[in-house]
Design an enzyme around this catalytic site. Structure first.
Site, PDB file in Angstrom:
ATOM      1  N   ASP A  77       0.844  -1.190   0.000  1.00 42.80           N
ATOM      2  CA  ASP A  77       0.000   0.000   0.000  1.00 42.80           C
ATOM      3  C   ASP A  77       0.884   1.247   0.000  1.00 42.80           C
ATOM      4  O   ASP A  77       2.032   1.197  -0.433  1.00 42.80           O
ATOM      5  CB  ASP A  77      -0.939  -0.024   1.216  1.00 42.80           C
TER       6      ASP A  77
ATOM      7  N   HIS B  12      -3.763   6.241   3.530  1.00 47.15           N
ATOM      8  CA  HIS B  12      -4.547   5.092   3.073  1.00 47.15           C
ATOM      9  C   HIS B  12      -3.994   3.790   3.647  1.00 47.15           C
ATOM     10  O   HIS B  12      -4.733   2.964   4.192  1.00 47.15           O
ATOM     11  CB  HIS B  12      -4.538   5.041   1.543  1.00 47.15           C
TER      12      HIS B  12
ATOM     13  N   SER C 295     -11.209  -1.025  -0.534  1.00 49.83           N
ATOM     14  CA  SER C 295      -9.897  -0.976   0.126  1.00 49.83           C
ATOM     15  C   SER C 295     -10.029  -1.186   1.623  1.00 49.83           C
ATOM     16  O   SER C 295      -9.077  -1.627   2.276  1.00 49.83           O
ATOM     17  CB  SER C 295      -9.213   0.372  -0.125  1.00 49.83           C
TER      18      SER C 295
END
Length: 474
Positions: free
Chosen positions: A200, A242, A422
């Site tokens: 990620d 994120h 996600s």
């Protein structure tokens, strides 16, 4: 400069054979029980070394760069020679200039990745690339590293409320009783002994959600196979948030589904562009397999979360042929995870019905769609049928999920609600870690089957496919 992933044709067309890992090209022998072997894999680094390309994995003196070469007096009226092939260690980039790889005097560089059976090569000279093709093209696919991958970023899903500034966490985890997470934790099943890999944007290792553990972290540079821009094992950071959110859902100490797993995080996505490349993902996956294959880890169960992917159709400017090659290489890497007894959990995407992408569409992936905490399918959750494969396989909570994001300069911790597949994927990755914690002798395929068999069926949707239903722990 041209970049290619060199993948043995045998590894794309067939399953790997069990055998020892490691080579004489600088990689350590790693005794994972499902080690892979390809008869032609070593041919690529051998041929590239013979052509003068520099290995990014071997130790050694940094090669001289062209600006450091002694200048020769040229004849009056003679034209000056061209400069360096790229940016070197003495070149100061102009503000706003495109980032370019530092290169030395060698005709190229490569990184041999034996655990996924591939070699990433950069050619700085057309003649060298042509010679490499003449030597290797009969045994290897030359896959151009030109197709951008991106993660299905968070989407708007109604009123998410303000950020929770400076607070360590909510009073308790929000996972409903029906998902089995509270029961698992009450029974002492919290993911201990399981390795969880995350590809990620990174992770903030000092966020209160993660600071209590040691996180193995690698930053994969923009040029992962360059000896002049090496990947680095450092303390975890995340300029986007994120990846920190994803890690918090799967393994956060206050909010995570499996808070006692060991985290292995590779930063392969830039915060500004939310784009990555096949080469960076390959380098991150290779690093994860190296970590999982250490002697102390070789028998431990593992799960990998991938909230990234390709669209179904080629992006603008990418030929159909090059796109298909990239997909075949990506599928080969996902298959390598399963061959190594690692379960790949993949976000299905956020483009709604009939818009699923890759690697979620590969049969080797456990593809995850999103529902809210009332078990309603999220409108953005991708689903569809790709070559007779129904996607997603299973659903996870992915609407307004509360998790860690970032910290202010004064060390105030930020938490935020985000929505997207996600977020659903790390929830399912956490469920998989709980199953692997309870029964570490189960194979990755058996854990996948267990998740699908225990899923809670969802009401039929007129627009979305929901696979076997909501993933739960039983």
């Amino acid at each position: 400069m041209k970049s290619y992933l060199l993948v043995p044709k045998e590894s794309i067309e067939s399953q790997a054979r069990v055998g020892p890992r490691g080579t004489e090209q600088g990689e350590r022998v790693l005794p994972r029980t499902t080690a892979l072997r390809f008869s032609t894999a070593n041919n690529a680094p051998d041929a590239l070394t013979a052509l003068g390309l520099r290995s990014a994995t071997l130790p050694g003196v940094r090669p001289a760069v062209s600006v450091e070469e002694p200048r020769k007096r040229r004849r009056k009226g003679a034209k000056a020679r061209a400069g360096t092939r790229g940016a070197d260690s003495s070149t100061m980039p102009m503000p706003g200039a495109t980032v370019s790889e530092q290169t030395g005097a060698e005709p190229g560089s490569y990184r041999f990745m034996p655990l996924i059976g591939a070699t990433m090569a950069h050619f700085y000279e057309e003649a060298t690339e042509k010679e490499a093709r003449s030597r290797l093209e009969s045994e290897f696919e030359f896959i151009p590293d030109v197709v951008p991958l991106s993660f299905p970023g968070p989407v708007s899903a109604g009123n998410t409320g303000p950020r929770n500034r400076g607070m360590s966490s909510l009073a308790q985890r929000e996972w409903p009783d029906e998902c089995g997470v509270p029961l698992a934790h009450a029974q002492g099943i919290r993911g201990a002994g399981v390795m969880l890999g995350i590809l990620d944007t990174g992770v903030d290792a000092d966020h209160p959600e993660h600071a209590a553990r040691v996180i193995q972290f690698r930053y994969v540079s923009l040029f992962p196979n360059s000896p002049h821009n090496p990947a680095r094992d450092i303390r975890g950071f995340d300029p986007d948030g994120h990846g920190t959110h994803v890690c918090g859902i799967a393994a956060g100490v206050h909010h995570g589904v499996a808070p006692e797993v060991d985290l292995y995080v590779a930063s392969v996505i830039e915060s500004e562009t939310i784009r990555t490349s096949l080469g960076r993902v390959a380098a991150g996956m290779e690093w994860l397999l190296h970590q999982f294959s250490r002697p102390e880890n070789s028998m431990r169960p593992a799960v990998v979360n991938l909230s990234l992917g390709f669209p179904l159709a080629p992006p603008p400017g990418i030929s159909e042929a090059d796109y298909r090659l990239n997909l075949r290489a990506l599928q080969t890497m996902i298959r390598r995870l399963l061959d190594s007894n690692v379960l790949p959990v993949v976000a299905a995407g956020n483009n709604g019905p009939d818009a699923v992408g890759y690697p979620a569409a590969f049969p080797e992936s456990l593809a995850v769609g999103a529902v809210d905490f009332e078990r309603n399918v999220a409108t953005f959750s991708a689903s569809g049928v790709v070559e007779k494969r129904v996607v997603p396989d299973v659903m996870g909570y992915g609407v307004n999920v509360y998790s860690s994001t970032e910290r202010r300069c004064n060390n105030q911790a930020f938490y935020e609600r985000m929505s997207g597949t996600s977020m659903a994927a790390p929830y399912v990755a956490g469920i998989a870690a709980l199953y692997r914690c309870r029964a570490p002798d189960l194979t990755a395929t058996e854990v996948r089957d267990l998740i699908l068999a225990n899923a809670v069926k969802l009401p039929r949707s007129g627009t979305h496919r929901t696979g076997k239903g909501l993933a739960v722990f039983r």
